[in-house]
Design a protein around this motif. Structure first.
Motif, PDB file in Angstrom:
ATOM      1  N   LEU A   1     -73.921 -58.613  12.388  1.00 46.34           N
ATOM      2  CA  LEU A   1     -75.308 -58.634  12.827  1.00 46.34           C
ATOM      3  C   LEU A   1     -76.189 -59.336  11.797  1.00 46.34           C
ATOM      4  CD1 LEU A   1     -75.763 -55.041  14.290  1.00 46.34           C
ATOM      5  CD2 LEU A   1     -75.623 -57.190  15.557  1.00 46.34           C
ATOM      6  N   GLY A   2     -77.161 -60.080  12.302  1.00 44.15           N
ATOM      7  CA  GLY A   2     -78.085 -60.786  11.422  1.00 44.15           C
ATOM      8  C   GLY A   2     -79.392 -60.036  11.252  1.00 44.15           C
ATOM      9  N   VAL A   3     -80.295 -60.634  10.519  1.00 51.99           N
ATOM     10  CA  VAL A   3     -81.532 -59.974  10.137  1.00 51.99           C
ATOM     11  C   VAL A   3     -82.488 -59.780  11.307  1.00 51.99           C
ATOM     12  CG1 VAL A   3     -82.764 -62.099   9.548  1.00 51.99           C
ATOM     13  CG2 VAL A   3     -83.343 -59.961   8.372  1.00 51.99           C
ATOM     14  N   ARG A   4     -82.376 -60.598  12.363  1.00 52.61           N
ATOM     15  CA  ARG A   4     -83.343 -60.502  13.446  1.00 52.61           C
ATOM     16  C   ARG A   4     -83.280 -59.142  14.152  1.00 52.61           C
ATOM     17  NH1 ARG A   4     -87.760 -62.944  13.703  1.00 52.61           N
ATOM     18  NH2 ARG A   4     -86.809 -65.008  13.577  1.00 52.61           N
TER      19      ARG A   4
ATOM     20  N   LEU B   1     -76.903 -63.055  14.851  1.00 52.66           N
ATOM     21  CA  LEU B   1     -75.580 -62.960  14.242  1.00 52.66           C
ATOM     22  C   LEU B   1     -75.525 -63.920  13.056  1.00 52.66           C
ATOM     23  CD1 LEU B   1     -73.186 -62.991  17.357  1.00 52.66           C
ATOM     24  CD2 LEU B   1     -73.995 -60.994  16.075  1.00 52.66           C
ATOM     25  N   VAL B   2     -74.672 -63.583  12.096  1.00 53.05           N
ATOM     26  CA  VAL B   2     -74.421 -64.491  10.969  1.00 53.05           C
ATOM     27  C   VAL B   2     -72.922 -64.514  10.711  1.00 53.05           C
ATOM     28  CG1 VAL B   2     -76.656 -64.119   9.871  1.00 53.05           C
ATOM     29  CG2 VAL B   2     -74.740 -62.642   9.266  1.00 53.05           C
ATOM     30  N   GLN B   3     -72.471 -65.590  10.088  1.00 56.04           N
ATOM     31  CA  GLN B   3     -71.077 -65.715   9.687  1.00 56.04           C
ATOM     32  C   GLN B   3     -70.974 -65.492   8.176  1.00 56.04           C
ATOM     33  OE1 GLN B   3     -70.301 -69.707  11.715  1.00 56.04           O
ATOM     34  NE2 GLN B   3     -68.389 -68.624  12.128  1.00 56.04           N
ATOM     35  N   PRO B   4     -70.315 -64.435   7.739  1.00 57.31           N
ATOM     36  CA  PRO B   4     -70.150 -64.210   6.298  1.00 57.31           C
ATOM     37  C   PRO B   4     -69.410 -65.368   5.663  1.00 57.31           C
ATOM     38  CG  PRO B   4     -69.549 -62.240   7.548  1.00 57.31           C
ATOM     39  CD  PRO B   4     -69.704 -63.352   8.545  1.00 57.31           C
ATOM     40  N   ALA B   5     -69.852 -65.777   4.485  1.00 60.96           N
ATOM     41  CA  ALA B   5     -69.250 -66.932   3.809  1.00 60.96           C
ATOM     42  C   ALA B   5     -67.784 -66.699   3.494  1.00 60.96           C
ATOM     43  CB  ALA B   5     -70.024 -67.235   2.529  1.00 60.96           C
ATOM     44  N   ASP B   6     -67.410 -65.447   3.238  1.00 67.27           N
ATOM     45  CA  ASP B   6     -66.030 -65.156   2.857  1.00 67.27           C
ATOM     46  C   ASP B   6     -65.155 -64.778   4.042  1.00 67.27           C
ATOM     47  OD1 ASP B   6     -67.365 -62.806   3.332  1.00 67.27           O
ATOM     48  OD2 ASP B   6     -66.352 -61.679   1.752  1.00 67.27           O
TER      49      ASP B   6
ATOM     50  N   THR C   1     -72.842 -68.935  19.484  1.00 66.91           N
ATOM     51  CA  THR C   1     -73.527 -70.040  18.811  1.00 66.91           C
ATOM     52  C   THR C   1     -75.042 -69.881  18.929  1.00 66.91           C
ATOM     53  OG1 THR C   1     -71.691 -71.557  19.219  1.00 66.91           O
ATOM     54  CG2 THR C   1     -73.838 -72.544  18.764  1.00 66.91           C
ATOM     55  N   THR C   2     -75.514 -69.499  20.113  1.00 64.97           N
ATOM     56  CA  THR C   2     -76.944 -69.299  20.330  1.00 64.97           C
ATOM     57  C   THR C   2     -77.472 -68.131  19.506  1.00 64.97           C
ATOM     58  OG1 THR C   2     -76.750 -70.173  22.585  1.00 64.97           O
ATOM     59  CG2 THR C   2     -78.725 -68.878  22.073  1.00 64.97           C
ATOM     60  N   LEU C   3     -76.749 -67.008  19.512  1.00 69.43           N
ATOM     61  CA  LEU C   3     -77.183 -65.825  18.768  1.00 69.43           C
ATOM     62  C   LEU C   3     -77.201 -66.093  17.269  1.00 69.43           C
ATOM     63  CD1 LEU C   3     -75.251 -63.085  20.787  1.00 69.43           C
ATOM     64  CD2 LEU C   3     -77.738 -63.386  20.705  1.00 69.43           C
ATOM     65  N   THR C   4     -76.267 -66.901  16.809  1.00 67.96           N
ATOM     66  CA  THR C   4     -76.237 -67.252  15.385  1.00 67.96           C
ATOM     67  C   THR C   4     -77.412 -68.155  15.035  1.00 67.96           C
ATOM     68  OG1 THR C   4     -73.819 -67.050  15.357  1.00 67.96           O
ATOM     69  CG2 THR C   4     -74.843 -68.291  13.562  1.00 67.96           C
TER      70      THR C   4
END
Length: 257
Positions: free
Chosen positions: A66-69, A54-59, A46-49
């Motif tokens: 991995l996220g953009v950061r 991190l990101v959660q793909p919509a699908d 939750t913190t990393l998101t």
């Protein structure tokens, strides 16, 4: 040395799991792989998101990638890399191991330019200097770099069928013989040069890759003929490969790319 912070260590462990996969991971995947409590994983994810690591793909609900950061940090790191400085550090480590002269070189046109060099401590050793330019086809680093080129780019650099310049009687002067040698180097992943640039010296070299997997340099170990043998060649090939892999890792290369 200060105390390691467990929560930070676990968060980094989660991020590094994504180095082992090209896809996504769920919280249960992370829990299982790291053997952490589910509540701990939930809080960390939750913190990393929230911080865009991190990101959660919509699908794919319930899964993470991995996220953009992380990309932004990696890009900033890449901007600060100095191939020559990193090369000197790795060359120093390899030279300390084998006590022979180690070079890192890049390709420019039909020549190589040595950008880093660490000397052997032996009285008899190869004499050279960072910044020196030599015909690529006469050196192990040069042949390694030429072998990494596409066929089209290689042909554009070699030009026509005219003989290549020789530095010693053992230099390759035939473009066709060089092409055959480069095919063998591609297969082996290591280049060898015996008295082709200096009648008293032989060298082995391995490729250095950047984060995209592209060959951007080569690392070589040079040995006077009085210390050269097939057994020594095999030992130094292993060291050259190790040094090149270490330098590649510093440049962001991941094995398998």
């Amino acid at each position: 040395m200060g105390r390691l912070v467990p929560a930070v260590t676990r968060a980094l462990d989660i991020l590094e799991l994504f180095l082992e996969t090209d896809g996504t991971l769920s919280a249960p995947d992370i829990t299982r792989r790291l053997q952490l409590p589910r509540t701990t994983v939930h809080e960390l994810v939750t913190t990393l998101t929230a911080r865009n690591y991190l990101v959660q793909p919509a699908d794919q609900p319930g899964r993470y990638r991995l996220g953009v950061r992380g990309y932004q940090l990696g890009s900033r790191y890449a901007e600060q890399l100095d191939l020559a400085a990193e090369g000197r550090q790795v060359a120093r480590s390899i030279a300390e191991t084998c006590d022979e002269t180690v070079h890192v070189a890049v390709l420019e046109g039909r020549d190589v330019i040595y950008i880093a060099k660490v000397d052997s401590t032996h009285a008899v050793r190869m004499v050279s200097a960072a910044g020196r330019r030599l015909p690529a086809h006469c050196t192990s680093v040069g042949k390694m770099l030429l072998a990494s080129l596409s066929d089209e780019e290689l042909e554009s650099r070699l030009g026509g069928p005219e003989p290549l310049a020789a530095m010693t009687p053992d230099s390759i002067t035939s473009p066709e013989v060089l092409r055959t040698a480069l095919r063998e180097i591609r297969e082996r992943g290591v280049a060898v040069e015996q008295r082709e640039s200096n009648p008293d010296v032989s060298c082995v070299a391995a490729p250095v890759r950047d984060s995209s997997g592209e060959v951007v340099a080569a690392l070589s170990v040079s040995v006077p003929m009085i210390r050269w043998s097939e057994e020594r060649r095999a030992e130094l090939e292993e060291l050259a490969v190790k040094g090149a892999a270490d330098l590649s890792g510093r440049l962001g290369h991941r094995r398998g790319l």
